[in-house]
Design an enzyme around this catalytic site. Structure first.
Site, PDB file in Angstrom:
ATOM      1  CB  ILE A 118      -0.936   0.016   1.221  1.00 35.08           C
ATOM      2  CG1 ILE A 118      -1.842  -1.224   1.218  1.00 35.08           C
ATOM      3  CG2 ILE A 118      -1.776   1.293   1.243  1.00 35.08           C
ATOM      4  CD1 ILE A 118      -2.723  -1.341   2.455  1.00 35.08           C
ATOM      5  CB  CYS A 119       1.033   4.279   0.034  1.00 31.89           C
ATOM      6  SG  CYS A 119       1.548   5.995  -0.191  1.00 31.89           S
ATOM      7  CB  THR A 120       5.844   4.743   0.613  1.00 28.76           C
ATOM      8  OG1 THR A 120       5.340   4.742   1.946  1.00 28.76           O
ATOM      9  CG2 THR A 120       5.574   6.088  -0.041  1.00 28.76           C
ATOM     10  CB  THR A 138       4.061   4.081  -5.331  1.00 30.86           C
ATOM     11  OG1 THR A 138       4.080   4.457  -3.947  1.00 30.86           O
ATOM     12  CG2 THR A 138       4.813   5.127  -6.151  1.00 30.86           C
TER      13      THR A 138
END
Length: 332
Positions: A118-120, A138
């Site tokens: 998730i994300c970074t 991302t």
């Protein structure tokens, strides 16, 4: 899908909590995967949170820490490992390399385990070499940096998530919800994912990609949007729909409509129509007794061959195989 066997065990999701984690993102897998149950009321997933260290506190980006009850040993028992975002990735974020502690923890993951970020959190998978030569995404604000640090990754900053089979990545924050719902949909079908979405009070499938969330000058509020055209098209998916038809609903030229549509939705009108038709086909394959040819017509693909090509591209399976998996199965 078929009813679970007597020796059924839930799919084990292990969430890796790293220092500097975002509490909201840590909670997403628990909220989404904690809901699905079969017709007997048995949980379809077991969700466990672990740290790279023995059980104890893990710092967050807020003014509190969270106590993690499991150490890295939990990773060895995972069917899916999810890495949420963290603001303290250190060498991973700055140099593209794993710390010894993190590398040792990831080494416990069994071959064939599904990985997601998730994300970074994507930086962890990238530094571990799990994304070399593969597509990934991302948060749009991190896409350029991720590409520079890991040039072998095919970074796509326009999408909410990327499903590359055994490795999945998502854009920032709320896109983690989209990704987790997608995995539920992939594992147990649309009806189960829709039930989770309803109880979470989020859309079961968000339109478009990240482009719609990138900051742009505020448009003139008197300018028309493409909302009416999308609503019009959704009611006519079974009919042939031309770009000109959609533009006419907003009294725009095709060129203006296409530009405005991309700004609002993040993808082209043609891509959006295909997405909606795939979702419609999935629903009909799961919930109706219509033949494959009838589903193709109702979803707007025209022919079974056309629908087969689109479902193969979007889902990696044929309509018949999808129906066999999800037609009679876990009830929402």
């Amino acid at each position: 899908m078929a009813a679970p066997p007597e020796d059924f065990r839930p799919h084990r999701v292990v969430v890796l909590a790293l220092d500097g984690l975002l509490p909201f993102e840590l909670g997403i897998p628990h909220r989404i995967f904690g809901r699905p149950r079969d017709e007997r009321g048995r949980r379809l997933y077991e969700v466990v949170t672990c740290s790279v260290r023995p059980p104890g506190p893990v710092e967050t980006d807020a003014d509190f820490a969270v106590h993690i009850a499991h150490g890295p040993q939990a990773l060895a028992e995972a069917d899916t490992v999810i890495v949420p975002a963290s603001y303290e990735l250190g060498p991973v974020y700055e140099e593209g390399r794993l710390t010894d502690e993190l590398a040792a923890a990831l080494a416990r993951i069994r071959p064939g385990t599904r990985l997601a970020s998730i994300c970074t959190g994507v930086y962890v998978l990238a530094a571990a070499g799990r994304l070399d030569g593969r597509p990934a995404t991302t948060h749009w604000a991190e896409a350029d940096r991720l590409q520079r640090l890991f040039p072998r990754i095919k970074v796509d900053a326009d999408v909410l998530y990327v499903d590359d089979g055994d490795v999945l990545t998502s854009a920032g924050v709320a896109a983690g919800i989209d990704l987790c719902l997608h995995m539920v949909r992939r594992d147990f079908g649309t009806a189960v994912a829709n039930d989770v979405a309803r109880h979470t009070v989020v859309p079961p499938h968000r339109e478009g990609g990240q482009a719609q969330y990138i900051h742009r000058p505020v448009p003139d509020p008197q300018l028309a949007t493409t909302t009416a055209a999308r609503s019009w098209a959704l009611g006519r998916l079974h009919e042939p729909i031309q770009l000109r038809d959609m533009a006419d609903q907003e009294a725009m030229s095709v060129r203006t409509f296409t530009r405005r549509f991309r700004e609002e939705v993040g993808i082209s009108p043609g891509q959006w129509l295909t997405q909606q038709r795939v979702e419609r086909a999935r629903q009909l394959l799961e919930t109706s007794d219509l033949s494959i040819d009838q589903v193709a017509r109702e979803a707007g693909f025209g022919t079974a061959q056309s629908m087969r090509q689109h479902l193969q591209q979007a889902l990696g399976v044929t309509p018949s195989a999808y129906r066999r998996t999800f037609r009679t199965g876990v009830k929402a």
